[in-house]
Design a protein around this motif. Sequence first.
Motif, mmCIF file in Angstrom:
data_model
loop_
_atom_site.group_PDB
_atom_site.id
_atom_site.type_symbol
_atom_site.label_atom_id
_atom_site.label_comp_id
_atom_site.label_asym_id
_atom_site.label_seq_id
_atom_site.Cartn_x
_atom_site.Cartn_y
_atom_site.Cartn_z
ATOM 1 N N GLU A 2 0.834 -1.188 0.000
ATOM 2 C CA GLU A 2 0.000 0.000 0.000
ATOM 3 C C GLU A 2 0.876 1.247 0.000
ATOM 4 O O GLU A 2 1.826 1.362 0.770
ATOM 5 N N ASN A 3 0.549 2.173 -0.889
ATOM 6 C CA ASN A 3 1.323 3.400 -0.998
ATOM 7 C C ASN A 3 0.584 4.516 -0.265
ATOM 8 O O ASN A 3 -0.411 5.027 -0.754
ATOM 9 N N LYS A 4 1.063 4.901 0.911
ATOM 10 C CA LYS A 4 0.420 5.934 1.724
ATOM 11 C C LYS A 4 1.197 7.229 1.633
ATOM 12 O O LYS A 4 2.421 7.223 1.639
ATOM 13 N N ASN A 5 0.448 8.324 1.593
ATOM 14 C CA ASN A 5 1.129 9.608 1.623
ATOM 15 C C ASN A 5 1.310 10.034 3.080
ATOM 16 O O ASN A 5 0.793 9.410 4.003
ATOM 17 N N ASP A 8 -1.827 10.544 5.212
ATOM 18 C CA ASP A 8 -2.437 9.287 5.641
ATOM 19 C C ASP A 8 -1.691 8.685 6.830
ATOM 20 O O ASP A 8 -2.298 8.168 7.766
ATOM 21 N N ILE A 9 -0.384 8.777 6.808
ATOM 22 C CA ILE A 9 0.438 8.219 7.885
ATOM 23 C C ILE A 9 0.205 8.984 9.192
ATOM 24 O O ILE A 9 0.045 8.387 10.256
ATOM 25 N N GLU A 11 -2.473 10.802 9.952
ATOM 26 C CA GLU A 11 -3.845 10.501 10.377
ATOM 27 C C GLU A 11 -3.911 9.144 11.074
ATOM 28 O O GLU A 11 -4.516 9.011 12.142
ATOM 29 N N GLU A 12 -3.282 8.151 10.489
ATOM 30 C CA GLU A 12 -3.277 6.810 11.065
ATOM 31 C C GLU A 12 -2.650 6.816 12.464
ATOM 32 O O GLU A 12 -3.168 6.203 13.399
#
Length: 159
Positions: A2-5, A8-9, A11-12
């Motif tokens: 999975e390619n997360k920006n 997103d990281i 937020e996670e």
Amino acid sequence: MENKNMSDIIEEHLKELLANEDIIEIKRAELANQFNCVPSQINYVINTRFTIPKGYRVESKRGGGGYIRIVKVKLIQYKTKLCEEIPEMISNGLTESEAFAILNELHDNDIITLRERHLLQAAFKLNGISRSSEERLLRSNMMIAIIERLTYKEREELR
């Protein structure tokens, strides 16, 4: 894979912290340093992904001892305050995605059924109406009326 920006990281990470606590306090500069990004990236994540319609309330204190406090708001816990707080927060207008996020929270907290959520989502689409501030205000007024009715129904059930 999975390619997360970066957003997103971040937020996670914040949601992982909120999974253990209902309230977290962070320092924007420290979090930016931890993720090797600019502080405005932290602001962006908080302003777009931790909103009232998505079930979060954000408070901040500026200055050297400042912080950003994120509170996970469980709608079921303050149904009686729905009529007071959410309408005030959305009175300037509501986008379709914000309306859908509120409906999802209402459904996730067993305040409305899946069928009711789908019906209301269809109503909030407002197909054929221009994408203007009037549309956002109409959607806001509709949501306020729904929330007022939900809280009225709850008060009647308590009698």
